[in-house]
Scaffold this motif. Structure first.
Motif, PDB file in Angstrom:
ATOM      1  N   ILE A 173      53.536   1.401 -39.684  1.00 50.75           N
ATOM      2  CA  ILE A 173      54.252   0.117 -39.603  1.00 50.75           C
ATOM      3  C   ILE A 173      53.506  -0.992 -40.337  1.00 50.75           C
ATOM      4  O   ILE A 173      52.287  -1.134 -40.193  1.00 50.75           O
ATOM      5  CB  ILE A 173      54.420  -0.298 -38.111  1.00 50.75           C
ATOM      6  N   VAL A 174      54.243  -1.788 -41.092  1.00 51.12           N
ATOM      7  CA  VAL A 174      53.680  -3.036 -41.647  1.00 51.12           C
ATOM      8  C   VAL A 174      54.535  -4.212 -41.158  1.00 51.12           C
ATOM      9  O   VAL A 174      55.714  -4.029 -40.829  1.00 51.12           O
ATOM     10  CB  VAL A 174      53.640  -3.028 -43.201  1.00 51.12           C
ATOM     11  N   PRO A 175      53.962  -5.416 -41.091  1.00 54.11           N
ATOM     12  CA  PRO A 175      54.733  -6.563 -40.582  1.00 54.11           C
ATOM     13  C   PRO A 175      55.662  -7.172 -41.637  1.00 54.11           C
ATOM     14  O   PRO A 175      55.428  -7.053 -42.839  1.00 54.11           O
ATOM     15  CB  PRO A 175      53.642  -7.570 -40.198  1.00 54.11           C
ATOM     16  N   GLY A 176      56.691  -7.867 -41.138  1.00 54.87           N
ATOM     17  CA  GLY A 176      57.576  -8.632 -42.013  1.00 54.87           C
ATOM     18  C   GLY A 176      57.425 -10.116 -41.753  1.00 54.87           C
ATOM     19  O   GLY A 176      56.677 -10.529 -40.852  1.00 54.87           O
ATOM     20  N   ASN A 177      58.137 -10.926 -42.521  1.00 55.01           N
ATOM     21  CA  ASN A 177      58.022 -12.387 -42.363  1.00 55.01           C
ATOM     22  C   ASN A 177      58.419 -12.843 -40.961  1.00 55.01           C
ATOM     23  O   ASN A 177      57.800 -13.739 -40.386  1.00 55.01           O
ATOM     24  CB  ASN A 177      58.858 -13.117 -43.422  1.00 55.01           C
ATOM     25  N   HIS A 178      59.425 -12.205 -40.364  1.00 52.15           N
ATOM     26  CA  HIS A 178      59.852 -12.615 -39.016  1.00 52.15           C
ATOM     27  C   HIS A 178      58.790 -12.309 -37.971  1.00 52.15           C
ATOM     28  O   HIS A 178      58.658 -13.040 -36.991  1.00 52.15           O
ATOM     29  CB  HIS A 178      61.172 -11.926 -38.647  1.00 52.15           C
ATOM     30  N   ASP A 179      58.024 -11.239 -38.194  1.00 52.55           N
ATOM     31  CA  ASP A 179      56.988 -10.855 -37.219  1.00 52.55           C
ATOM     32  C   ASP A 179      55.824 -11.838 -37.220  1.00 52.55           C
ATOM     33  O   ASP A 179      55.017 -11.853 -36.279  1.00 52.55           O
ATOM     34  CB  ASP A 179      56.447  -9.455 -37.542  1.00 52.55           C
ATOM     35  N   GLU A 180      55.709 -12.618 -38.272  1.00 55.47           N
ATOM     36  CA  GLU A 180      54.570 -13.545 -38.383  1.00 55.47           C
ATOM     37  C   GLU A 180      54.927 -14.954 -37.916  1.00 55.47           C
ATOM     38  O   GLU A 180      54.095 -15.848 -37.938  1.00 55.47           O
ATOM     39  CB  GLU A 180      54.072 -13.575 -39.829  1.00 55.47           C
TER      40      GLU A 180
ATOM     41  N   PRO B 263      48.781  -6.984 -34.700  1.00 56.42           N
ATOM     42  CA  PRO B 263      47.735  -5.943 -34.587  1.00 56.42           C
ATOM     43  C   PRO B 263      47.574  -5.406 -33.170  1.00 56.42           C
ATOM     44  O   PRO B 263      47.258  -4.233 -32.983  1.00 56.42           O
ATOM     45  CB  PRO B 263      46.458  -6.664 -35.042  1.00 56.42           C
ATOM     46  N   GLU B 264      47.789  -6.277 -32.172  1.00 55.67           N
ATOM     47  CA  GLU B 264      47.702  -5.839 -30.769  1.00 55.67           C
ATOM     48  C   GLU B 264      48.735  -4.766 -30.448  1.00 55.67           C
ATOM     49  O   GLU B 264      48.471  -3.816 -29.736  1.00 55.67           O
ATOM     50  CB  GLU B 264      48.053  -7.018 -29.850  1.00 55.67           C
ATOM     51  N   PHE B 265      49.930  -4.965 -30.973  1.00 56.96           N
ATOM     52  CA  PHE B 265      51.026  -4.053 -30.642  1.00 56.96           C
ATOM     53  C   PHE B 265      51.109  -2.851 -31.589  1.00 56.96           C
ATOM     54  O   PHE B 265      51.364  -1.736 -31.157  1.00 56.96           O
ATOM     55  CB  PHE B 265      52.366  -4.804 -30.675  1.00 56.96           C
ATOM     56  N   PHE B 266      50.916  -3.106 -32.885  1.00 59.75           N
ATOM     57  CA  PHE B 266      51.201  -2.035 -33.858  1.00 59.75           C
ATOM     58  C   PHE B 266      50.040  -1.673 -34.784  1.00 59.75           C
ATOM     59  O   PHE B 266      50.214  -0.920 -35.718  1.00 59.75           O
ATOM     60  CB  PHE B 266      52.440  -2.420 -34.684  1.00 59.75           C
ATOM     61  N   GLY B 267      48.862  -2.239 -34.503  1.00 57.08           N
ATOM     62  CA  GLY B 267      47.680  -1.820 -35.262  1.00 57.08           C
ATOM     63  C   GLY B 267      47.474  -2.579 -36.557  1.00 57.08           C
ATOM     64  O   GLY B 267      48.050  -3.639 -36.783  1.00 57.08           O
ATOM     65  N   GLU B 268      46.633  -2.001 -37.402  1.00 56.02           N
ATOM     66  CA  GLU B 268      46.217  -2.714 -38.613  1.00 56.02           C
ATOM     67  C   GLU B 268      47.417  -2.990 -39.527  1.00 56.02           C
ATOM     68  O   GLU B 268      48.369  -2.209 -39.575  1.00 56.02           O
ATOM     69  CB  GLU B 268      45.133  -1.929 -39.343  1.00 56.02           C
ATOM     70  N   THR B 269      47.305  -4.118 -40.228  1.00 53.13           N
ATOM     71  CA  THR B 269      48.428  -4.544 -41.080  1.00 53.13           C
ATOM     72  C   THR B 269      48.256  -4.103 -42.531  1.00 53.13           C
ATOM     73  O   THR B 269      49.205  -4.099 -43.287  1.00 53.13           O
ATOM     74  CB  THR B 269      48.569  -6.074 -41.056  1.00 53.13           C
TER      75      THR B 269
END
Ligand SMILES: [Fe+2]
Ligand SMILES: [Fe+2]
Length: 257
Positions: A68-75, A84-90
């Motif tokens: 998983i990588v983050p998107g703009n909405h996740d930030e 990172p707490e929920f899904f690990g390193e970005t």
């Protein structure tokens, strides 16, 4: 190797998330027998802790290995601290039997467009040099405008530099999301591939909710779009490394082929 590429789940307690579609999509996804499920960001809509908790719960339904990588909405709303707490390193380089997969956070907090920056460009080069395996890259934003997705304001700031690195190193595949439409194009020796939205109500025209199946073997990459509502698959693009041929069907949900 088979990668299920899903994107833009948008878990949310407002109007974005469609749980019925999500459950239907997961049923289909769990049958495609993917080696990896790659999620290219926007697991939430506002980056709130309640949405992160909701997303974490919903992802438990997906069988297989999640990357998983983050998107703009996740930030949004300091969500970048929660990711990172929920899904690990970005940002990471994962190595599998057949490939290296470089995942990157292309988002900037509280902005809709993104940027990779020199640190992540270095990570791309590190991944490529790591071994002789094929290296593929995944992040949320796009590097060239995506047709059928509205006026272009969201492309990453350093798209030019990013494309330069990708094309010069002949990276065969880049997986992206964000625009909520499936699309693919070949530039030089690289396939740029966008997944549509898995379960967000904000679909465009009749594109509906979709995800991509990416099949990679020694001489070929094939990308198939799965239309979740219609439970139909359509091959979108195939690229043969041996003869350099690429067949792009320019995905259209209503076309006959
Ligand atoms: Fe999105
Ligand atoms: Fe997005």
């Amino acid at each position: 190797m088979r990668i299920a590429h899903i994107s833009d789940i948008h878990c949310n307690y407002g109007t974005d998330f469609n749980n019925k579609v999500y459950e239907r999509a997961v049923k289909i996804l769990n049958k495609v027998d993917a080696d990896i499920v790659f999620i290219s960001g926007d697991l939430t809509t506002d980056g709130l802790i309640t949405e992160y908790e909701y997303a974490e719960e919903k992802l438990k339904d997906i069988e297989g290995k999640l990357v998983i990588v983050p998107g703009n909405h996740d930030e949004r709303n300091l969500g970048w601290k929660l990711f990172p707490e929920f899904f690990g390193e970005t940002d990471f380089i994962h190595t599998y039997d057949e490939i290296n997969l470089i995942g990157l956070a292309s988002s900037e907090p509280d902005k809709d467009n993104g940027r990779l920056g020199r640190g992540r460009h270095k990570l791309i080069e590190q991944g490529i040099k790591k071994n002789d395996k094929m290296t593929i890259i995944g992040f949320h934003h796009h590097v060239v405008p995506v047709p059928n997705s509205g006026r272009e304001t969201n492309i990453i700031d350093d798209a030019g530099e990013t494309i330069d690195i990708i094309l010069k190193n002949k990276v065969p595949l880049v997986l992206m999301g964000h625009r909520h439409v499936p699309w693919a194009v070949k530039i030089h020796k690289t396939l740029l591939v966008n997944a549509g939205t898995f379960s967000c109500n904000r679909t465009r025209a009749r594109f509906g909710n979709t995800f991509n199946i990416v099949d990679i073997n020694d001489d070929k990459i094939e990308v198939t779009v799965v239309n979740i509502g219609r439970e139909k698959q359509k091959k979108m693009i195939e690229f043969d490394f041996n003869d350099g041929r690429c067949k792009n069907r320019y995905y259209d949900p209503d076309a006959e082929i």
